[in-house]
Design an enzyme around this catalytic site. Sequence first.
Site, PDB file in Angstrom:
ATOM      1  N   CYS A 111      32.662  -8.644  -1.986  1.00  0.00           N
ATOM      2  CA  CYS A 111      33.087  -8.344  -0.604  1.00  0.00           C
ATOM      3  C   CYS A 111      34.238  -9.237  -0.134  1.00  0.00           C
ATOM      4  CB  CYS A 111      31.909  -8.457   0.345  1.00  0.00           C
ATOM      5  SG  CYS A 111      30.487  -7.521  -0.202  1.00  0.00           S
ATOM      6  N   HIS A 258      34.508  -9.057   7.193  1.00  0.00           N
ATOM      7  CA  HIS A 258      33.834  -8.117   6.308  1.00  0.00           C
ATOM      8  C   HIS A 258      32.715  -7.433   7.088  1.00  0.00           C
ATOM      9  CE1 HIS A 258      31.559  -6.314   3.201  1.00  0.00           C
ATOM     10  NE2 HIS A 258      30.616  -7.236   3.164  1.00  0.00           N
ATOM     11  N   ASN A 288      28.760  -0.566   4.785  1.00  0.00           N
ATOM     12  CA  ASN A 288      29.333  -1.694   4.054  1.00  0.00           C
ATOM     13  C   ASN A 288      29.982  -1.182   2.761  1.00  0.00           C
ATOM     14  OD1 ASN A 288      29.815  -3.951   2.482  1.00  0.00           O
ATOM     15  ND2 ASN A 288      27.800  -4.870   2.823  1.00  0.00           N
TER      16      ASN A 288
HETATM   17  N1  ACO Z   1      13.698   0.952   6.510  1.00  0.00           N
HETATM   18  C1  ACO Z   1      12.503   0.554   6.961  1.00  0.00           C
HETATM   19  N2  ACO Z   1      11.920  -0.598   6.565  1.00  0.00           N
HETATM   20  C2  ACO Z   1      12.585  -1.359   5.705  1.00  0.00           C
HETATM   21  C3  ACO Z   1      13.845  -1.000   5.184  1.00  0.00           C
HETATM   22  C4  ACO Z   1      14.388   0.213   5.639  1.00  0.00           C
HETATM   23  N3  ACO Z   1      15.601   0.647   5.208  1.00  0.00           N
HETATM   24  N4  ACO Z   1      14.270  -1.967   4.340  1.00  0.00           N
HETATM   25  C5  ACO Z   1      13.311  -2.904   4.320  1.00  0.00           C
HETATM   26  N5  ACO Z   1      12.308  -2.541   5.143  1.00  0.00           N
HETATM   27  C6  ACO Z   1      11.065  -3.244   5.422  1.00  0.00           C
HETATM   28  C7  ACO Z   1      10.668  -4.204   4.321  1.00  0.00           C
HETATM   29  O1  ACO Z   1      10.015  -3.556   3.266  1.00  0.00           O
HETATM   30  C8  ACO Z   1       9.783  -5.158   5.072  1.00  0.00           C
HETATM   31  O2  ACO Z   1       8.529  -4.558   5.186  1.00  0.00           O
HETATM   32  P1  ACO Z   1       7.179  -5.443   5.100  1.00  0.00           P
HETATM   33  O3  ACO Z   1       7.277  -6.425   6.226  1.00  0.00           O
HETATM   34  O4  ACO Z   1       6.094  -4.434   5.252  1.00  0.00           O
HETATM   35  O5  ACO Z   1       7.230  -6.109   3.753  1.00  0.00           O
HETATM   36  C9  ACO Z   1      10.406  -5.216   6.458  1.00  0.00           C
HETATM   37  O6  ACO Z   1      11.236  -4.048   6.576  1.00  0.00           O
HETATM   38  C10 ACO Z   1      11.234  -6.448   6.682  1.00  0.00           C
HETATM   39  O7  ACO Z   1      12.095  -6.625   5.543  1.00  0.00           O
HETATM   40  P2  ACO Z   1      13.143  -7.740   5.490  1.00  0.00           P
HETATM   41  O8  ACO Z   1      13.878  -7.672   4.185  1.00  0.00           O
HETATM   42  O9  ACO Z   1      12.503  -9.045   5.869  1.00  0.00           O
HETATM   43  O10 ACO Z   1      14.115  -7.262   6.669  1.00  0.00           O
HETATM   44  P3  ACO Z   1      15.235  -8.059   7.370  1.00  0.00           P
HETATM   45  O11 ACO Z   1      14.926  -8.245   8.792  1.00  0.00           O
HETATM   46  O12 ACO Z   1      15.629  -9.290   6.596  1.00  0.00           O
HETATM   47  O13 ACO Z   1      16.436  -7.020   7.293  1.00  0.00           O
HETATM   48  C11 ACO Z   1      18.448  -6.741   6.014  1.00  0.00           C
HETATM   49  C12 ACO Z   1      16.927  -6.625   6.015  1.00  0.00           C
HETATM   50  C13 ACO Z   1      18.999  -5.775   7.049  1.00  0.00           C
HETATM   51  C14 ACO Z   1      18.956  -6.370   4.644  1.00  0.00           C
HETATM   52  C15 ACO Z   1      18.801  -8.198   6.398  1.00  0.00           C
HETATM   53  O14 ACO Z   1      18.145  -9.096   5.562  1.00  0.00           O
HETATM   54  C16 ACO Z   1      20.267  -8.435   6.321  1.00  0.00           C
HETATM   55  O15 ACO Z   1      21.013  -8.006   7.160  1.00  0.00           O
HETATM   56  N6  ACO Z   1      20.702  -9.185   5.304  1.00  0.00           N
HETATM   57  C17 ACO Z   1      22.076  -9.353   5.007  1.00  0.00           C
HETATM   58  C18 ACO Z   1      22.310  -8.578   3.783  1.00  0.00           C
HETATM   59  C19 ACO Z   1      23.546  -7.752   3.813  1.00  0.00           C
HETATM   60  O16 ACO Z   1      24.210  -7.540   4.798  1.00  0.00           O
HETATM   61  N7  ACO Z   1      23.825  -7.262   2.649  1.00  0.00           N
HETATM   62  C20 ACO Z   1      24.948  -6.436   2.454  1.00  0.00           C
HETATM   63  C21 ACO Z   1      25.466  -6.633   1.122  1.00  0.00           C
HETATM   64  S1  ACO Z   1      26.027  -8.232   0.901  1.00  0.00           S
HETATM   65  C22 ACO Z   1      27.445  -8.385   1.690  1.00  0.00           C
HETATM   66  O17 ACO Z   1      28.115  -7.469   1.993  1.00  0.00           O
HETATM   67  C23 ACO Z   1      27.829  -9.739   2.018  1.00  0.00           C
END
Ligand code: ACO
Length: 331
Positions: A111, A258, A288
């Site tokens: 990214c 980004h 993204n």
């Molecule tokens: N829909 C519904 N529920 C979901 C989904 C979904 N798409 N994805 C995960 N969940 C659930 C999980 O299974 C978990 O359930 P559980 O509590 O029963 O186990 C719950 O939601 C919470 O999951 P977390 O992974 O803790 O969710 P979080 O609040 O951390 O959000 C996210 C996830 C959005 C990916 C967050 O961690 C984030 O924004 N991280 C940054 C990652 C990113 O932006 N990556 C992009 C690529 S990297 C880059 O471009 C730099």
Amino acid sequence: MTIKITGTGSALPEKKVTNFDLQELVETSDEWIRERTGIAERRISTGDTVATLSAKACSKALEMAGKTAEEVDLILVATCSPEMLLPCCACQVQDIIGASNAAAFDLNAACSGFLFALNTAYVYMQAGIYKNALVIGSEVLSKLVDWSDRGTCVLFGDGAGAAFVEASAEDIFRDNGRKVSMECMVQGSDGTKGMVLSCAERSVDNAFIAEKQTISPYIQMNGQEVYKFATRQVPACIHEALDKAGITVEDVDMFVLHQANVRIIESVAKRLKADISKFPMNLDKIGNMSSATIPVLLDELNRGGRIQGGDRIVMSGFGAGLTYGATVIVW
Ligand code: ACO
């Protein structure tokens, strides 16, 4: 000497995939995706490749710059999702657009890739090696996504953006007294955290290995670790870039970050104590797209007349590697 971006272009696949479409594939909801990421829909390729999207974006950038493909000295494609290992994507783009006089190669910093490529082009020009460059960020991530993994498949989209960058011997000053320039760049990497966001291509395999290893070809991500990294590292590297340039947050007109996640961008704005209105976003419509997000947003802002000559823009990328960077330019 002045180095400036004189043309921008972008290309997105036609197919829109909404959060409601994804509800048909995995257990998720529009509400969950919007709340956690800010994304409502993304574009997904039904045949476009990294090279064809790049070529479309390049043609638009060249048209805006008033240049022909034959005049291009250097083509740099930042991508982490090429369809082919050989030839590299930049050479395919060279072939498609007919940039017969250019040197061409790819660069992978995920990214942060577009920024790393832009910085590379600037350095070539500052050294007097090339007079201009097409710098591209292009991804077809949809083939690297496991469409049964709700943790990742909701995040990504496909697309490409390009910038035509030119060097000129004379200094150019804008009405506000600022000199058109790249004021400074900061780049960094932390390979020790590489497996936080990974995607294997193939394992070592040859005639002398008896036991074949099976690997997942899909993106694996520890979302919370990526979130922590981004919200800590991005403000730090922007501060470092501003300090190097001898300016403050108040001196910046726009932060083109980004487009990974609205919450990450809001957190960065808060940590920088900068007004969120200085952080344009478009990820609600396109998700993204890794290396493509910054040049696609830049093109949208440029074509929409939202960037004026003399504006100071901080671009910042962060992603797999882990890699991060910030570049300060005056438009
Ligand atoms: N829909 C519904 N529920 C979901 C989904 C979904 N798409 N994805 C995960 N969940 C659930 C999980 O299974 C978990 O359930 P559980 O509590 O029963 O186990 C719950 O939601 C919470 O999951 P977390 O992974 O803790 O969710 P979080 O609040 O951390 O959000 C996210 C996830 C959005 C990916 C967050 O961690 C984030 O924004 N991280 C940054 C990652 C990113 O932006 N990556 C992009 C690529 S990297 C880059 O471009 C730099």
